[in-house]
Write a protein that holds these residues in place. Sequence first.
Motif, PDB file in Angstrom:
ATOM      1  N   PHE A   1     -23.536  57.275 -37.043  1.00 40.30           N
ATOM      2  CA  PHE A   1     -23.111  58.661 -36.947  1.00 40.30           C
ATOM      3  C   PHE A   1     -21.778  58.682 -36.223  1.00 40.30           C
ATOM      4  N   ARG A   2     -20.784  59.312 -36.836  1.00 36.94           N
ATOM      5  CA  ARG A   2     -19.444  59.367 -36.249  1.00 36.94           C
ATOM      6  C   ARG A   2     -19.272  60.673 -35.489  1.00 36.94           C
ATOM      7  N   ILE A   3     -18.794  60.548 -34.259  1.00 36.95           N
ATOM      8  CA  ILE A   3     -18.427  61.695 -33.431  1.00 36.95           C
ATOM      9  C   ILE A   3     -16.978  61.467 -33.033  1.00 36.95           C
ATOM     10  N   GLY A   4     -16.065  62.066 -33.797  1.00 38.84           N
ATOM     11  CA  GLY A   4     -14.636  61.804 -33.579  1.00 38.84           C
ATOM     12  C   GLY A   4     -14.366  60.334 -33.825  1.00 38.84           C
ATOM     13  N   PRO A   5     -13.729  59.667 -32.878  1.00 40.80           N
ATOM     14  CA  PRO A   5     -13.427  58.244 -33.070  1.00 40.80           C
ATOM     15  C   PRO A   5     -14.594  57.306 -32.731  1.00 40.80           C
ATOM     16  N   VAL A   6     -15.673  57.861 -32.198  1.00 39.76           N
ATOM     17  CA  VAL A   6     -16.817  57.057 -31.761  1.00 39.76           C
ATOM     18  C   VAL A   6     -17.857  56.980 -32.873  1.00 39.76           C
ATOM     19  N   VAL A   7     -18.348  55.771 -33.121  1.00 40.83           N
ATOM     20  CA  VAL A   7     -19.418  55.575 -34.091  1.00 40.83           C
ATOM     21  C   VAL A   7     -20.675  55.162 -33.327  1.00 40.83           C
ATOM     22  N   VAL A   8     -21.719  55.965 -33.476  1.00 41.59           N
ATOM     23  CA  VAL A   8     -22.990  55.697 -32.799  1.00 41.59           C
ATOM     24  C   VAL A   8     -23.893  54.933 -33.758  1.00 41.59           C
ATOM     25  N   ARG A   9     -24.393  53.798 -33.297  1.00 40.39           N
ATOM     26  CA  ARG A   9     -25.295  52.954 -34.087  1.00 40.39           C
ATOM     27  C   ARG A   9     -26.731  53.330 -33.761  1.00 40.39           C
ATOM     28  N   GLU A  10     -27.538  53.515 -34.815  1.00 36.90           N
ATOM     29  CA  GLU A  10     -28.942  53.880 -34.636  1.00 36.90           C
ATOM     30  C   GLU A  10     -29.842  52.918 -35.416  1.00 36.90           C
ATOM     31  N   PRO A  11     -30.287  51.839 -34.796  1.00 41.28           N
ATOM     32  CA  PRO A  11     -31.203  50.921 -35.487  1.00 41.28           C
ATOM     33  C   PRO A  11     -32.602  51.530 -35.604  1.00 41.28           C
ATOM     34  N   VAL A  12     -33.154  51.473 -36.824  1.00 41.77           N
ATOM     35  CA  VAL A  12     -34.466  52.063 -37.089  1.00 41.77           C
ATOM     36  C   VAL A  12     -35.289  51.165 -37.998  1.00 41.77           C
ATOM     37  N   GLU A  13     -36.602  51.418 -38.011  1.00 42.88           N
ATOM     38  CA  GLU A  13     -37.514  50.748 -38.934  1.00 42.88           C
ATOM     39  C   GLU A  13     -38.461  51.790 -39.533  1.00 42.88           C
ATOM     40  N   VAL A  14     -38.557  51.816 -40.858  1.00 44.16           N
ATOM     41  CA  VAL A  14     -39.473  52.728 -41.533  1.00 44.16           C
ATOM     42  C   VAL A  14     -40.896  52.253 -41.269  1.00 44.16           C
ATOM     43  N   VAL A  15     -41.737  53.154 -40.740  1.00 40.66           N
ATOM     44  CA  VAL A  15     -43.115  52.777 -40.400  1.00 40.66           C
ATOM     45  C   VAL A  15     -44.151  53.387 -41.331  1.00 40.66           C
ATOM     46  N   ALA A  16     -43.764  54.389 -42.114  1.00 40.25           N
ATOM     47  CA  ALA A  16     -44.722  54.995 -43.045  1.00 40.25           C
ATOM     48  C   ALA A  16     -43.976  55.716 -44.157  1.00 40.25           C
ATOM     49  N   VAL A  17     -44.546  55.657 -45.348  1.00 39.63           N
ATOM     50  CA  VAL A  17     -44.014  56.381 -46.507  1.00 39.63           C
ATOM     51  C   VAL A  17     -45.203  57.039 -47.190  1.00 39.63           C
ATOM     52  N   VAL A  18     -45.050  58.293 -47.583  1.00 41.89           N
ATOM     53  CA  VAL A  18     -46.104  58.996 -48.308  1.00 41.89           C
ATOM     54  C   VAL A  18     -45.524  59.509 -49.625  1.00 41.89           C
ATOM     55  N   ARG A  19     -46.293  59.302 -50.708  1.00 44.41           N
ATOM     56  CA  ARG A  19     -45.913  59.795 -52.038  1.00 44.41           C
ATOM     57  C   ARG A  19     -47.172  60.291 -52.729  1.00 44.41           C
ATOM     58  N   THR A  20     -47.340  61.602 -52.765  1.00 49.05           N
ATOM     59  CA  THR A  20     -48.450  62.188 -53.512  1.00 49.05           C
ATOM     60  C   THR A  20     -47.863  63.268 -54.421  1.00 49.05           C
ATOM     61  N   ASP A  21     -48.708  63.921 -55.188  1.00 46.55           N
ATOM     62  CA  ASP A  21     -48.229  64.966 -56.098  1.00 46.55           C
ATOM     63  C   ASP A  21     -47.572  66.136 -55.378  1.00 46.55           C
ATOM     64  N   ASP A  22     -47.993  66.414 -54.142  1.00 48.57           N
ATOM     65  CA  ASP A  22     -47.480  67.570 -53.418  1.00 48.57           C
ATOM     66  C   ASP A  22     -46.904  67.248 -52.045  1.00 48.57           C
ATOM     67  N   ARG A  23     -46.718  65.952 -51.730  1.00 51.22           N
ATOM     68  CA  ARG A  23     -46.211  65.555 -50.413  1.00 51.22           C
ATOM     69  C   ARG A  23     -45.475  64.231 -50.523  1.00 51.22           C
ATOM     70  N   VAL A  24     -44.211  64.209 -50.117  1.00 49.44           N
ATOM     71  CA  VAL A  24     -43.448  62.965 -50.065  1.00 49.44           C
ATOM     72  C   VAL A  24     -42.650  62.942 -48.759  1.00 49.44           C
ATOM     73  N   GLY A  25     -42.475  61.765 -48.235  1.00 54.90           N
ATOM     74  CA  GLY A  25     -41.681  61.651 -47.026  1.00 54.90           C
ATOM     75  C   GLY A  25     -41.857  60.310 -46.352  1.00 54.90           C
ATOM     76  N   PHE A  26     -41.268  60.209 -45.180  1.00 56.83           N
ATOM     77  CA  PHE A  26     -41.351  58.950 -44.443  1.00 56.83           C
ATOM     78  C   PHE A  26     -41.117  59.195 -42.961  1.00 56.83           C
ATOM     79  N   ALA A  27     -41.475  58.186 -42.189  1.00 59.65           N
ATOM     80  CA  ALA A  27     -41.230  58.190 -40.747  1.00 59.65           C
ATOM     81  C   ALA A  27     -40.573  56.879 -40.372  1.00 59.65           C
ATOM     82  N   TYR A  28     -39.658  56.957 -39.417  1.00 58.05           N
ATOM     83  CA  TYR A  28     -39.089  55.725 -38.868  1.00 58.05           C
ATOM     84  C   TYR A  28     -39.192  55.748 -37.357  1.00 58.05           C
ATOM     85  N   ARG A  29     -39.270  54.561 -36.802  1.00 63.10           N
ATOM     86  CA  ARG A  29     -39.261  54.423 -35.349  1.00 63.10           C
ATOM     87  C   ARG A  29     -37.897  53.894 -34.951  1.00 63.10           C
ATOM     88  N   THR A  30     -37.510  54.192 -33.743  1.00 64.86           N
ATOM     89  CA  THR A  30     -36.251  53.679 -33.236  1.00 64.86           C
ATOM     90  C   THR A  30     -36.456  52.252 -32.732  1.00 64.86           C
TER      91      THR A  30
END
Length: 165
Positions: free
Chosen positions: A76-105
Amino acid sequence: MGSDEGTARTEVASAVWGRTAPTHRRYERRSAVGTGEAVWERASRSVLRWGVKTRSGFAVPDDAAVRAGQRLDLRFRIGPVVVREPVEVVAVVRTDDRVGFAYRTLPGHPVDGEEAFVVTREGDTVWMTLRSLTRPSTTRGWALVFPLLRAAQVVVRWRYRRALR
């Protein structure tokens, strides 16, 4: 470090978010995205390809569909500064009426916790739910500026809520 590996504490598969430990600040907000099948298809596809993050100003190095175990360094860039955000996806959901995911830092992220993006549909209406659990990072420099990061979260969450509209 973030949430327990492989365990999504933001419960992306559930419409009701159960109790959480008081160690993290809890946030949940549901916003209407629009109505109709075309909106559902677009929003579902976008959320599963990091669209909420990229449309909110984040750079994501892999535009492939999210998958459990995926580790990325978001930027994420804030002016000249770039912030690094390391993450790992911990869950993914895919159903007929619900899709999404969660990540942990991961170590080095500005905050410690977990974030989830979920798109659902109820009848013709498409909704996006944001859930997060945050506390100060274990990285000393970030821990010192946590009060400023909480203010930044307000802006970023506003961007998230508008990302799929």
